[in-house]
Enzyme design. Structure first.
Site, mmCIF file in Angstrom:
data_model
loop_
_atom_site.group_PDB
_atom_site.id
_atom_site.type_symbol
_atom_site.label_atom_id
_atom_site.label_comp_id
_atom_site.label_asym_id
_atom_site.label_seq_id
_atom_site.Cartn_x
_atom_site.Cartn_y
_atom_site.Cartn_z
ATOM 1 N N HIS A 123 38.543 24.064 47.737
ATOM 2 C CA HIS A 123 37.948 24.780 46.613
ATOM 3 C C HIS A 123 36.483 25.047 46.909
ATOM 4 O O HIS A 123 35.876 24.379 47.743
ATOM 5 C CB HIS A 123 38.036 23.957 45.320
ATOM 6 N N MET A 171 41.283 30.558 38.545
ATOM 7 C CA MET A 171 40.434 29.369 38.596
ATOM 8 C C MET A 171 38.977 29.796 38.408
ATOM 9 O O MET A 171 38.340 30.268 39.353
ATOM 10 C CB MET A 171 40.622 28.621 39.916
ATOM 11 N N CYS A 230 36.473 29.929 41.839
ATOM 12 C CA CYS A 230 36.845 29.390 43.144
ATOM 13 C C CYS A 230 37.410 30.558 43.944
ATOM 14 O O CYS A 230 38.409 31.159 43.530
ATOM 15 C CB CYS A 230 37.891 28.294 42.974
ATOM 16 N N HIS A 246 41.128 30.570 44.923
ATOM 17 C CA HIS A 246 42.070 30.547 43.796
ATOM 18 C C HIS A 246 41.652 31.458 42.648
ATOM 19 O O HIS A 246 42.126 31.298 41.526
ATOM 20 C CB HIS A 246 42.242 29.100 43.308
#
Length: 85
Positions: free
Chosen positions: A25, A78, A70, A73
């Site tokens: 991440h 995210m 992120c 993602h």
């Protein structure tokens, strides 16, 4: 997901993000979703947090709302928000 998805802090405080999963991440601030005059690139941590316990911190000196995501993602939604009072 970022937990909590929104955090409210006071000017001059920092936020620390800690990876709690075995997935990479990062924390990237959206240049169109930070207060005027703030450099989103300087706040961002584009290097990946590759494992559980890896962390990064950012200090916020300008009041306003900061939206981030992120990169790996982002398509999965995210994202998060820091509100600086």
């Amino acid at each position: 997901a970022f937990v909590p998805s929104t955090v409210t802090i006071k000017k001059g405080e920092s936020v620390t993000w800690v990876n709690n999963a075995a997935y990479p991440h990062n924390v990237v601030f959206d240049e169109d979703a930070v207060p005027a005059g703030v450099n989103a690139d300087k706040l961002s941590h584009e290097d990946l947090l590759n494992g559980p316990g890896d962390s990064v911190s950012t200090k916020f000196d300008t009041p306003g709302t900061y939206e981030y995501y992120c990169e790996p993602h982002q398509g999965a939604g995210m994202q998060g928000k820091v509100v600086v009072e």
